[in-house]
Motif scaffolding. Structure first.
Motif, mmCIF file in Angstrom:
data_model
loop_
_atom_site.group_PDB
_atom_site.id
_atom_site.type_symbol
_atom_site.label_atom_id
_atom_site.label_comp_id
_atom_site.label_asym_id
_atom_site.label_seq_id
_atom_site.Cartn_x
_atom_site.Cartn_y
_atom_site.Cartn_z
ATOM 1 N N TYR A 1 -9.495 -7.032 4.426
ATOM 2 C CA TYR A 1 -8.108 -6.621 4.495
ATOM 3 C C TYR A 1 -7.251 -7.599 3.701
ATOM 4 C CZ TYR A 1 -3.526 -6.004 6.632
ATOM 5 O OH TYR A 1 -2.195 -5.816 6.858
ATOM 6 N N THR A 2 -6.408 -7.082 2.847
ATOM 7 C CA THR A 2 -5.569 -7.973 2.053
ATOM 8 C C THR A 2 -4.176 -8.074 2.670
ATOM 9 O OG1 THR A 2 -5.079 -6.125 0.581
ATOM 10 C CG2 THR A 2 -6.836 -7.630 -0.073
ATOM 11 N N SER A 3 -3.348 -7.095 2.480
ATOM 12 C CA SER A 3 -2.008 -7.154 3.068
ATOM 13 C C SER A 3 -1.440 -5.761 3.178
ATOM 14 C CB SER A 3 -1.082 -8.040 2.237
ATOM 15 O OG SER A 3 -0.832 -7.426 0.994
ATOM 16 N N LEU A 4 -0.365 -5.663 3.915
ATOM 17 C CA LEU A 4 0.297 -4.379 4.130
ATOM 18 C C LEU A 4 1.765 -4.512 3.753
ATOM 19 C CD1 LEU A 4 0.137 -2.038 7.169
ATOM 20 C CD2 LEU A 4 2.313 -3.098 6.599
ATOM 21 N N TYR B 1 18.631 3.152 10.320
ATOM 22 C CA TYR B 1 18.254 1.820 9.833
ATOM 23 C C TYR B 1 16.980 1.925 9.010
ATOM 24 C CZ TYR B 1 21.714 -0.364 12.891
ATOM 25 O OH TYR B 1 22.885 -0.762 13.484
ATOM 26 N N GLN B 2 16.785 0.928 8.183
ATOM 27 C CA GLN B 2 15.581 0.879 7.362
ATOM 28 C C GLN B 2 14.960 -0.512 7.472
ATOM 29 O OE1 GLN B 2 15.151 0.947 2.671
ATOM 30 N NE2 GLN B 2 15.310 3.045 3.419
ATOM 31 N N LEU B 3 13.674 -0.534 7.756
ATOM 32 C CA LEU B 3 12.959 -1.807 7.905
ATOM 33 C C LEU B 3 11.934 -1.933 6.786
ATOM 34 C CD1 LEU B 3 12.350 -4.356 9.592
ATOM 35 C CD2 LEU B 3 10.679 -2.996 10.857
ATOM 36 N N HIS B 4 12.011 -3.025 6.049
ATOM 37 C CA HIS B 4 11.043 -3.288 4.990
ATOM 38 C C HIS B 4 9.975 -4.245 5.513
ATOM 39 C CE1 HIS B 4 14.087 -2.262 1.536
ATOM 40 N NE2 HIS B 4 14.032 -1.340 2.474
ATOM 41 N N LEU B 5 8.733 -3.876 5.343
ATOM 42 C CA LEU B 5 7.597 -4.723 5.705
ATOM 43 C C LEU B 5 6.997 -5.248 4.402
ATOM 44 C CD1 LEU B 5 5.995 -2.205 8.215
ATOM 45 C CD2 LEU B 5 7.329 -4.223 8.835
ATOM 46 N N LYS B 6 6.899 -6.557 4.305
ATOM 47 C CA LYS B 6 6.446 -7.134 3.032
ATOM 48 C C LYS B 6 5.238 -8.033 3.253
ATOM 49 C CE LYS B 6 11.062 -7.266 0.931
ATOM 50 N NZ LYS B 6 12.077 -8.151 0.309
ATOM 51 N N ASN B 7 4.138 -7.689 2.626
ATOM 52 C CA ASN B 7 2.952 -8.550 2.570
ATOM 53 C C ASN B 7 2.537 -9.064 3.941
ATOM 54 O OD1 ASN B 7 2.879 -8.335 -0.284
ATOM 55 N ND2 ASN B 7 4.485 -9.890 -0.406
ATOM 56 N N ILE B 8 2.337 -8.138 4.862
ATOM 57 C CA ILE B 8 1.881 -8.503 6.204
ATOM 58 C C ILE B 8 0.401 -8.887 6.109
ATOM 59 C CG2 ILE B 8 1.700 -7.791 8.604
ATOM 60 C CD1 ILE B 8 4.570 -7.759 7.508
ATOM 61 N N THR C 1 3.295 3.181 4.647
ATOM 62 C CA THR C 1 2.745 1.854 4.379
ATOM 63 C C THR C 1 1.550 1.971 3.453
ATOM 64 O OG1 THR C 1 1.277 1.983 6.293
ATOM 65 C CG2 THR C 1 3.436 0.967 6.633
ATOM 66 N N SER C 2 1.295 0.920 2.747
ATOM 67 C CA SER C 2 0.105 0.866 1.904
ATOM 68 C C SER C 2 -0.630 -0.424 2.180
ATOM 69 C CB SER C 2 0.477 0.952 0.421
ATOM 70 O OG SER C 2 1.251 -0.161 0.055
ATOM 71 N N SER C 3 -1.925 -0.372 2.022
ATOM 72 C CA SER C 3 -2.741 -1.576 2.193
ATOM 73 C C SER C 3 -4.030 -1.355 1.421
ATOM 74 C CB SER C 3 -3.040 -1.844 3.665
ATOM 75 O OG SER C 3 -3.734 -0.747 4.210
ATOM 76 N N ILE C 4 -4.819 -2.376 1.311
ATOM 77 C CA ILE C 4 -6.025 -2.263 0.500
ATOM 78 C C ILE C 4 -7.216 -2.801 1.274
ATOM 79 C CG2 ILE C 4 -7.047 -2.743 -1.744
ATOM 80 C CD1 ILE C 4 -4.231 -3.481 -2.716
ATOM 81 N N PRO C 5 -7.755 -2.014 2.189
ATOM 82 C CA PRO C 5 -8.998 -2.420 2.829
ATOM 83 C C PRO C 5 -10.152 -2.088 1.900
ATOM 84 C CG PRO C 5 -8.374 -0.289 3.625
ATOM 85 C CD PRO C 5 -7.296 -0.711 2.663
ATOM 86 N N TYR C 6 -11.226 -2.778 2.014
ATOM 87 C CA TYR C 6 -12.377 -2.474 1.188
ATOM 88 C C TYR C 6 -13.658 -2.773 1.944
ATOM 89 C CZ TYR C 6 -15.646 -2.032 -2.599
ATOM 90 O OH TYR C 6 -16.690 -1.618 -3.370
ATOM 91 N N ASN C 7 -14.609 -1.892 1.785
ATOM 92 C CA ASN C 7 -15.895 -2.063 2.437
ATOM 93 C C ASN C 7 -16.995 -1.734 1.442
ATOM 94 O OD1 ASN C 7 -18.080 -0.078 3.873
ATOM 95 N ND2 ASN C 7 -17.807 -2.026 4.914
ATOM 96 N N THR C 8 -18.029 -2.573 1.386
ATOM 97 C CA THR C 8 -19.041 -2.424 0.347
ATOM 98 C C THR C 8 -19.892 -1.179 0.538
ATOM 99 O OG1 THR C 8 -20.467 -3.880 1.630
ATOM 100 C CG2 THR C 8 -19.186 -4.889 -0.145
ATOM 101 N N VAL C 9 -19.997 -0.669 1.754
ATOM 102 C CA VAL C 9 -20.771 0.550 1.992
ATOM 103 C C VAL C 9 -19.904 1.780 1.777
ATOM 104 C CG1 VAL C 9 -22.051 1.899 3.697
ATOM 105 C CG2 VAL C 9 -22.309 -0.593 3.611
ATOM 106 N N ASN C 10 -18.749 1.772 2.405
ATOM 107 C CA ASN C 10 -17.917 2.963 2.411
ATOM 108 C C ASN C 10 -16.854 2.980 1.332
ATOM 109 O OD1 ASN C 10 -19.283 3.945 4.625
ATOM 110 N ND2 ASN C 10 -17.881 3.027 6.084
#
Lengths: 170, 99
Positions: free
Chosen positions: A94-97, A28-35, A119-128
């Motif tokens: 954190y934006t979405s996954l 089976y294949q599970l798609h995760l969209k914009n979590i 999975t891909s996501s876009i976390p962002y931190n101003t220091v790191n």
């Protein structure tokens, strides 16, 4: 090889989201969209389900690799699978996954069910700084008959997202 | 943070968040008592992990890719500089281990 639609769950502002429909030995294949999450700094976990209930005993073995400067290796005999880890002390916006899971042997009582996921996501931190993309494989340490996947956050609700389940057919 | 402290924080946080709901195949309903208990357990574990290991996750995010670090080390050996050690020290300083 083709994908046959099985089920879809669209959710918003819930503690957990579950999708079921696995009832054969097929892959089976599970798609995760914009979590989406409702707050920053959290992890996203998943569990296998039996009759739609997430299984929380210490049964999951997993390894996860983050594509970047470092590796995050998983653990044995955990109560969950940690798909995304942003539980640091810095603030990670954190934006979405989104991503894909491949599910194997979920309907088998003799073979260990396994998952590979990307999975891909876009976390962002101003220091790191930082960006995140993880791929990995997990398995359970004994066989069982499972029917789906439950996802949830370490803290707060899932603000929104969609899961779509497909079956691989010849 | 002790496990008892984490449990108390998690319990209070979940109590303050009630009612919590789940979505199972599109059907939304409130968590059962057992599911609330599991939610508290999960949150407790997250808080303990964040407290004990959060600075490690931060550092892992901040370290430059390994090839860049190797390049730093090479040029440090050629030029007698401390670029690589400075980078590691800066990451550790920016993300201190809790006392």
């Amino acid at each position: 090889m083709a994908l046959e639609y099985v089920n879809k769950v669209t959710f918003g502002n819930v503690s957990s989201a579950t999708i079921t429909g696995i009832n054969s030995d097929d892959m089976y294949q599970l798609h995760l969209k914009n979590i989406q999450g409702t707050t920053n700094n959290h992890n996203i976990y998943f569990r296998f389900t039996i009759s739609g209930t997430g299984q929380s005993s210490a049964i999951y073995n997993y390894n996860v690799q983050r594509m970047g400067a470092w590796f995050y290796l998983g653990n044995d005999d955990e109560q969950y699978v940690n798909m995304i880890n942003f539980g640091g002390n810095q603030t990670y916006t954190y934006t979405s996954l989104s991503g894909i899971m491949q599910l194997y042997n979920f309907n088998s009582s003799s073979r260990e069910p396994m998952i590979t996921f990307h999975t891909s996501s876009i976390p962002y931190n101003t220091v790191n700084g930082g960006w995140g993309q993880k791929g990995g494989a997990i398995r359970k340490n004994s066989g069982g008959v499972y029917d789906g996947i439950q996802i949830y956050r370490s803290n707060g609700n899932l603000a929104g997202g969609e899961m779509v389940l497909y079956r691989h057919v010849q | 943070m002790t496990e008892e402290q984490a449990l108390a924080l998690a319990t209070q946080e979940i109590e303050n968040s009630k009612p919590l709901e789940k979505n199972v195949n599109g059907v939304v309903s409130e968590l059962t008592d057992a599911e609330y208990a599991q939610k508290i357990e999960d949150l407790k574990n997250f808080k303990l992990d964040q407290y004990n290991n959060g600075y490690k996750y931060d550092r892992q995010m901040a370290y430059l890719p390994i090839p860049e670090q190797l390049d730093m080390q090479y040029w440090d050996s050629v030029n007698g500089t401390t670029t690589w050690a400075d980078h590691i020290a800066q990451v550790k300083s920016d993300n201190p281990k809790p006392s």
